[in-house]
Design a protein around this motif. Sequence first.
Motif, PDB file in Angstrom:
ATOM      1  N   GLN A 266       0.823  -1.215   0.000  1.00 52.66           N
ATOM      2  CA  GLN A 266       0.000   0.000   0.000  1.00 52.66           C
ATOM      3  C   GLN A 266       0.856   1.263   0.000  1.00 52.66           C
ATOM      4  O   GLN A 266       0.501   2.262  -0.633  1.00 52.66           O
ATOM      5  N   ALA A 267       1.976   1.230   0.721  1.00 52.68           N
ATOM      6  CA  ALA A 267       2.874   2.383   0.726  1.00 52.68           C
ATOM      7  C   ALA A 267       3.455   2.604  -0.666  1.00 52.68           C
ATOM      8  O   ALA A 267       3.557   3.747  -1.137  1.00 52.68           O
ATOM      9  N   ALA A 268       3.827   1.528  -1.337  1.00 57.09           N
ATOM     10  CA  ALA A 268       4.361   1.646  -2.696  1.00 57.09           C
ATOM     11  C   ALA A 268       3.317   2.249  -3.628  1.00 57.09           C
ATOM     12  O   ALA A 268       3.638   3.074  -4.499  1.00 57.09           O
ATOM     13  N   GLU A 269       2.051   1.861  -3.461  1.00 53.98           N
ATOM     14  CA  GLU A 269       0.972   2.424  -4.269  1.00 53.98           C
ATOM     15  C   GLU A 269       0.838   3.931  -4.039  1.00 53.98           C
ATOM     16  O   GLU A 269       0.422   4.668  -4.943  1.00 53.98           O
ATOM     17  N   ALA A 270       1.200   4.382  -2.816  1.00 56.78           N
ATOM     18  CA  ALA A 270       1.143   5.807  -2.477  1.00 56.78           C
ATOM     19  C   ALA A 270       2.448   6.522  -2.813  1.00 56.78           C
ATOM     20  O   ALA A 270       2.610   7.707  -2.505  1.00 56.78           O
ATOM     21  N   GLY A 271       3.389   5.796  -3.424  1.00 58.44           N
ATOM     22  CA  GLY A 271       4.668   6.385  -3.808  1.00 58.44           C
ATOM     23  C   GLY A 271       5.674   6.486  -2.688  1.00 58.44           C
ATOM     24  O   GLY A 271       6.639   7.242  -2.778  1.00 58.44           O
ATOM     25  N   VAL A 272       5.468   5.708  -1.617  1.00 59.48           N
ATOM     26  CA  VAL A 272       6.353   5.749  -0.448  1.00 59.48           C
ATOM     27  C   VAL A 272       7.146   4.445  -0.368  1.00 59.48           C
ATOM     28  O   VAL A 272       6.567   3.359  -0.245  1.00 59.48           O
ATOM     29  N   THR A 273       8.463   4.549  -0.446  1.00 56.72           N
ATOM     30  CA  THR A 273       9.328   3.375  -0.310  1.00 56.72           C
ATOM     31  C   THR A 273      10.251   3.483   0.896  1.00 56.72           C
ATOM     32  O   THR A 273      10.856   2.492   1.304  1.00 56.72           O
ATOM     33  N   GLU A 274      10.351   4.695   1.449  1.00 58.39           N
ATOM     34  CA  GLU A 274      11.150   4.900   2.657  1.00 58.39           C
ATOM     35  C   GLU A 274      10.271   5.568   3.710  1.00 58.39           C
ATOM     36  O   GLU A 274       9.612   6.574   3.429  1.00 58.39           O
ATOM     37  N   ALA A 275      10.264   5.005   4.916  1.00 55.64           N
ATOM     38  CA  ALA A 275       9.416   5.548   5.978  1.00 55.64           C
ATOM     39  C   ALA A 275       9.833   4.965   7.311  1.00 55.64           C
ATOM     40  O   ALA A 275      10.469   3.902   7.387  1.00 55.64           O
ATOM     41  N   VAL A 276       9.462   5.674   8.358  1.00 52.96           N
ATOM     42  CA  VAL A 276       9.514   5.137   9.712  1.00 52.96           C
ATOM     43  C   VAL A 276       8.171   4.454   9.963  1.00 52.96           C
ATOM     44  O   VAL A 276       7.116   5.035   9.686  1.00 52.96           O
ATOM     45  N   VAL A 277       8.201   3.232  10.444  1.00 53.32           N
ATOM     46  CA  VAL A 277       6.966   2.485  10.725  1.00 53.32           C
ATOM     47  C   VAL A 277       6.872   2.278  12.235  1.00 53.32           C
ATOM     48  O   VAL A 277       7.736   1.629  12.836  1.00 53.32           O
ATOM     49  N   LEU A 278       5.846   2.838  12.837  1.00 55.71           N
ATOM     50  CA  LEU A 278       5.663   2.781  14.275  1.00 55.71           C
ATOM     51  C   LEU A 278       4.580   1.759  14.608  1.00 55.71           C
ATOM     52  O   LEU A 278       3.488   1.785  14.019  1.00 55.71           O
ATOM     53  N   VAL A 279       4.894   0.866  15.558  1.00 62.25           N
ATOM     54  CA  VAL A 279       3.998  -0.251  15.849  1.00 62.25           C
ATOM     55  C   VAL A 279       3.771  -0.366  17.364  1.00 62.25           C
ATOM     56  O   VAL A 279       4.737  -0.446  18.132  1.00 62.25           O
ATOM     57  N   PRO A 280       2.512  -0.399  17.832  1.00 59.71           N
ATOM     58  CA  PRO A 280       2.252  -0.659  19.245  1.00 59.71           C
ATOM     59  C   PRO A 280       2.856  -1.997  19.645  1.00 59.71           C
ATOM     60  O   PRO A 280       2.683  -2.999  18.940  1.00 59.71           O
ATOM     61  N   CYS A 281       3.560  -2.022  20.766  1.00 63.75           N
ATOM     62  CA  CYS A 281       4.318  -3.228  21.113  1.00 63.75           C
ATOM     63  C   CYS A 281       4.051  -3.674  22.542  1.00 63.75           C
ATOM     64  O   CYS A 281       4.247  -2.915  23.489  1.00 63.75           O
ATOM     65  N   GLY A 282       3.606  -4.907  22.678  1.00 64.63           N
ATOM     66  CA  GLY A 282       3.476  -5.557  23.975  1.00 64.63           C
ATOM     67  C   GLY A 282       4.494  -6.678  24.041  1.00 64.63           C
ATOM     68  O   GLY A 282       5.661  -6.476  24.364  1.00 64.63           O
ATOM     69  N   GLY A 283       4.060  -7.883  23.678  1.00 67.08           N
ATOM     70  CA  GLY A 283       4.994  -9.001  23.623  1.00 67.08           C
ATOM     71  C   GLY A 283       5.853  -9.001  22.378  1.00 67.08           C
ATOM     72  O   GLY A 283       6.861  -9.701  22.314  1.00 67.08           O
ATOM     73  N   GLY A 284       5.436  -8.233  21.360  1.00 65.45           N
ATOM     74  CA  GLY A 284       6.278  -8.070  20.180  1.00 65.45           C
ATOM     75  C   GLY A 284       5.907  -8.888  18.965  1.00 65.45           C
ATOM     76  O   GLY A 284       6.628  -8.855  17.969  1.00 65.45           O
TER      77      GLY A 284
END
Length: 319
Positions: A165-183
Amino acid sequence: MTSIALIEAAAKRLSGHARRTPLLSSPFLDEIAGRRVFVKAECLQHTGSFKFRGGWNAVSALVEAGPLSGVIAYSSGNHAQGVALAAKMHGIPAVIVMPADAPAIKIANTRALGAEVVTYDRAAEDRDALGARLAAERGLALVKPFDMAEVIAGQGTTGLEIAEQAAEAGVTEAVVLVPCGGGGLTSGIALALQARAPGMVVHPVEPEGFDDVARSQAAGERLRNERLSGSICDAIITPVTGDLTWPLLRDLCGPGLVVTEDEALRAMALAHDRLKIVLEPGGAVALAAALFRPGAGAVIAVASGGNVDRAMMIRALQG
């Protein structure tokens, strides 16, 4: 072991069963953050969180392996619902061990999906031990909430979708932030993006006071949370990361970020107002970090869940 091959296999199992959740954006959020913000809306997944992905993949793999008496899982609510629905769709019984202080809507929804709910005291009882005992007594297969290869692979399919989906939006570089509990979600996404979008760097995001992953990364060794309760971000409160998830978090992820409960509540309100989606506190921490922590370049925040009690949602909206 978890690998991109297992994530791809999970994607095939999930095809036609899981939703391909949207990657949302809003110019209002971009203005707040000072950069492009995208939100992967896993709150719109079946059962209201990403947990259906891992639950379906794990239960499907167990069913493929042979006859089952049923499955058992322990969860504060989102994994519970994911496994309960997956078991129901496969026609097998499910027993879910849940903390007594889990949001009422999560307990009610898990029962409504046909699972038997066994509650425990989060501060005084060991859920792993309780789950293992019930599994042995009843001959049930344990579906762990994060430290299980099939579960991590199922969650990793979120990363495959983000890359596409990011590639479809023209984004190939990004910071991806993810809620993390056990991982499980964080490590699965990191593994998927390493293979499919190497220009993206995953960072775990945790609530203040329960930042064992960020502290473990800084220390170079796995550390535990001192407390096991006392946060509105119940969905991502775990004692410690898993044997499988920790090496992936350590080796594949950038430094963890920590947000306050107030910031999570503000992010919930903004998601409601600007994206028209409902988030629970734990599911909003990545968006909070995207909006209220400085950074450059595009940022993708995973909105991991939306199973919130009305009172908590009202609290967020009243601000």
